[in-house]
Design a protein around this motif. Structure first.
Motif, PDB file in Angstrom:
ATOM      1  N   VAL B 123       0.923  -0.947  -0.081  1.00 32.52           N
ATOM      2  CA  VAL B 123      -0.202  -0.109  -0.144  1.00 32.52           C
ATOM      3  C   VAL B 123       0.985   1.164  -0.215  1.00 32.52           C
ATOM      4  CG1 VAL B 123      -1.798   1.199   1.462  1.00 32.52           C
ATOM      5  CG2 VAL B 123      -2.047  -1.432   1.260  1.00 32.52           C
ATOM      6  N   ASP B 124       0.437   1.631  -1.268  1.00 35.29           N
ATOM      7  CA  ASP B 124       1.309   3.600  -1.040  1.00 35.29           C
ATOM      8  C   ASP B 124       0.348   4.257  -0.978  1.00 35.29           C
ATOM      9  OD1 ASP B 124       2.117   5.955  -3.167  1.00 35.29           O
ATOM     10  OD2 ASP B 124       3.343   5.027  -1.967  1.00 35.29           O
ATOM     11  N   CYS B 126      -2.990   5.497   1.105  1.00 35.40           N
ATOM     12  CA  CYS B 126      -4.410   5.036   1.831  1.00 35.40           C
ATOM     13  C   CYS B 126      -5.117   6.564   1.347  1.00 35.40           C
ATOM     14  CB  CYS B 126      -4.861   4.741   3.108  1.00 35.40           C
ATOM     15  SG  CYS B 126      -3.903   3.537   4.489  1.00 35.40           S
ATOM     16  N   LEU B 127      -6.861   5.529   0.435  1.00 27.02           N
ATOM     17  CA  LEU B 127      -7.507   7.136   0.106  1.00 27.02           C
ATOM     18  C   LEU B 127      -8.377   7.086   0.834  1.00 27.02           C
ATOM     19  CD1 LEU B 127      -6.675   6.615  -3.887  1.00 27.02           C
ATOM     20  CD2 LEU B 127      -5.499   8.022  -2.318  1.00 27.02           C
ATOM     21  N   ALA B 128      -8.905   8.071   0.546  1.00 20.77           N
ATOM     22  CA  ALA B 128     -10.576   8.055   1.604  1.00 20.77           C
ATOM     23  C   ALA B 128     -11.613   6.871   1.329  1.00 20.77           C
ATOM     24  CB  ALA B 128     -11.562   9.561   1.129  1.00 20.77           C
ATOM     25  N   GLY B 130     -10.130   4.409  -0.833  1.00 22.72           N
ATOM     26  CA  GLY B 130      -9.769   3.072  -2.222  1.00 22.72           C
ATOM     27  C   GLY B 130      -8.081   3.315  -1.181  1.00 22.72           C
ATOM     28  N   PHE B 131      -7.662   2.697  -2.118  1.00 21.87           N
ATOM     29  CA  PHE B 131      -5.827   2.120  -2.099  1.00 21.87           C
ATOM     30  C   PHE B 131      -5.295   2.830  -3.478  1.00 21.87           C
ATOM     31  CE2 PHE B 131      -6.371   1.003   2.650  1.00 21.87           C
ATOM     32  CZ  PHE B 131      -7.930   0.349   2.578  1.00 21.87           C
ATOM     33  N   LEU B 133      -1.786   1.411  -4.761  1.00 20.06           N
ATOM     34  CA  LEU B 133      -0.109   0.712  -4.496  1.00 20.06           C
ATOM     35  C   LEU B 133       0.069   0.780  -5.085  1.00 20.06           C
ATOM     36  CD1 LEU B 133      -2.759  -2.682  -5.274  1.00 20.06           C
ATOM     37  CD2 LEU B 133      -2.871  -1.031  -3.253  1.00 20.06           C
ATOM     38  N   ALA B 137      -1.245   1.059  -9.577  1.00 24.82           N
ATOM     39  CA  ALA B 137      -2.469   0.836  -9.281  1.00 24.82           C
ATOM     40  C   ALA B 137      -3.198   1.682  -7.888  1.00 24.82           C
ATOM     41  CB  ALA B 137      -2.922  -0.799  -9.732  1.00 24.82           C
ATOM     42  N   ALA B 138      -4.590   1.971  -8.618  1.00 28.23           N
ATOM     43  CA  ALA B 138      -4.994   2.392  -7.711  1.00 28.23           C
ATOM     44  C   ALA B 138      -6.946   1.532  -7.348  1.00 28.23           C
ATOM     45  CB  ALA B 138      -5.236   4.064  -8.444  1.00 28.23           C
ATOM     46  N   VAL B 139      -7.259   1.992  -6.567  1.00 27.81           N
ATOM     47  CA  VAL B 139      -8.129   1.158  -6.264  1.00 27.81           C
ATOM     48  C   VAL B 139      -9.351   2.321  -5.259  1.00 27.81           C
ATOM     49  CG1 VAL B 139      -9.581  -1.202  -4.948  1.00 27.81           C
ATOM     50  CG2 VAL B 139      -7.486  -0.922  -5.632  1.00 27.81           C
ATOM     51  N   GLY B 143     -12.725  -1.823  -0.533  1.00 27.18           N
ATOM     52  CA  GLY B 143     -11.286  -2.322   0.124  1.00 27.18           C
ATOM     53  C   GLY B 143     -10.330  -3.090  -0.569  1.00 27.18           C
ATOM     54  N   VAL B 144      -9.493  -3.647  -0.072  1.00 31.12           N
ATOM     55  CA  VAL B 144      -8.871  -4.415  -0.619  1.00 31.12           C
ATOM     56  C   VAL B 144      -7.849  -5.981   0.238  1.00 31.12           C
ATOM     57  CG1 VAL B 144      -7.246  -2.711  -2.279  1.00 31.12           C
ATOM     58  CG2 VAL B 144      -6.525  -3.245   0.372  1.00 31.12           C
TER      59      VAL B 144
END
Lengths: 86, 209
Positions: B123-124, B126-128, B130-131, B133, B137-139, B143-144
């Motif tokens: 995890v690079d 933590c977004l509000a 998602g995440f 990486l 990649a962005a999620v 969650g992941v």
């Protein structure tokens, strides 16, 4: 993100989901784990570590770097998640 | 045991009879040793002038107060412990000359993971919602779940808390505990039992006691 190839890799013995530790990130704040959920994970032979998402992500990064991504698993909920937001 | 009122009288008496601090000297508070000494010799009746003179003589007969240290020299060591309520900040933070010992800790050597690359699915940030990486990649919107070096979108709130009750979209039960349905661990359930898990079955009889 989820792909059949990724899933097959997890099933293969060489890339086993041989994780023995699962780090759960419960969101913006840490919440205690329900006994039923903890037991469900322990039944799979996996130990559980519960933290808030930010700390859980940091711990996963450290352990995955130190021990390898195959040894540690993480289940993270977004920090902005609020109950009823689905 | 001496009465506290009497002890305070002695402290006041000591201040009145003690000479004014000379130039270059440091006024010291009453040390613990002196207090214990006074208590052991204090009588329950009114303190006498002889006892006051004795205290004054014992205070002056001790080692002379240390001189005020210079700004560049280290502070003098004190054999008597200071009273916790009368502590003063140190006059200088100088720890003396630089050590030339070869046994000093080199903290750069302790960074054993400095050259180890982080995992690609780490995890690079933590977004509000998602995440992001390490692999770029962005999620968003979920969650992941990271297993075996792979990252998957994960939405445990869809599994429902107490699904038979039809409660979805929640991760906290009525007790404030984090709880998800059994379906949330579907991937882990598929992977188990872990390859490489060995079961040892011993056929030796139990030793007789």
């Amino acid at each position: 993100m989820s792909s059949p190839v990724g899933l097959a890799d997890c099933l293969s013995p060489s890339r086993s989901g041989g994780a023995d530790l699962l780090i759960i990130g419960t969101g913006a704040r840490m919440a205690p784990l329900a006994p039923a959920t903890r037991e469900a994970v322990n039944t799979l032979g996996i130990r559980v570590e519960v933290q808030d998402t930010r700390n859980a992500a940091a711990q996963y990064n450290l352990l995955a770097t130190e021990r390898g991504a195959g040894q540690v698993a993480a289940a993270l909920v977004p920090v902005g998640w609020r109950d009823g937001g689905a | 045991m001496a009465h506290p009122t009497a002890l305070r009288s002695f402290s006041l008496a000591l201040r009145r009879t003690s000479p004014p601090p000379s130039r270059g000297s440091i006024t010291r508070p009453l040390s613990d040793y002196t207090i214990r000494f006074v208590r052991s010799h204090l009588r329950p009746s009114h303190p006498s002038r002889q006892t006051c003179r004795f205290l004054h003589a014992s205070a002056s007969a001790s080692s002379p107060p240390p001189q005020r240290p210079a700004a560049s020299s280290p502070p003098p060591s004190s054999s008597t412990p200071r009273h916790p309520t009368t502590g003063r900040p140190p006059a200088t933070h100088n720890r003396g000359p630089t050590s030339s010992e070869t046994t000093q800790t080199d903290f750069s050597v302790l960074d054993v993971l400095g050259a180890t690359p982080p995992p690609a699915t780490g995890v690079d940030s933590c977004l509000a919602d998602g995440f992001a990486l390490n692999n770029g990649a962005a999620v968003h919107g979920s969650g992941v779940l990271m297993v075996g070096g792979e990252a998957f979108r994960w939405a445990p709130w869809r599994a429902g808390v107490g699904e038979e009750k039809g409660v979805r979209g929640r991760l906290l039960n009525e007790r404030g505990q984090w709880e998800v349905g059994d379906g949330a661990w579907g991937l882990l359930d598929v992977v188990w039992p872990k390859p490489g898990t060995f079961f040892f079955l011993s056929l030796r009889p139990e030793p007789h006691v």
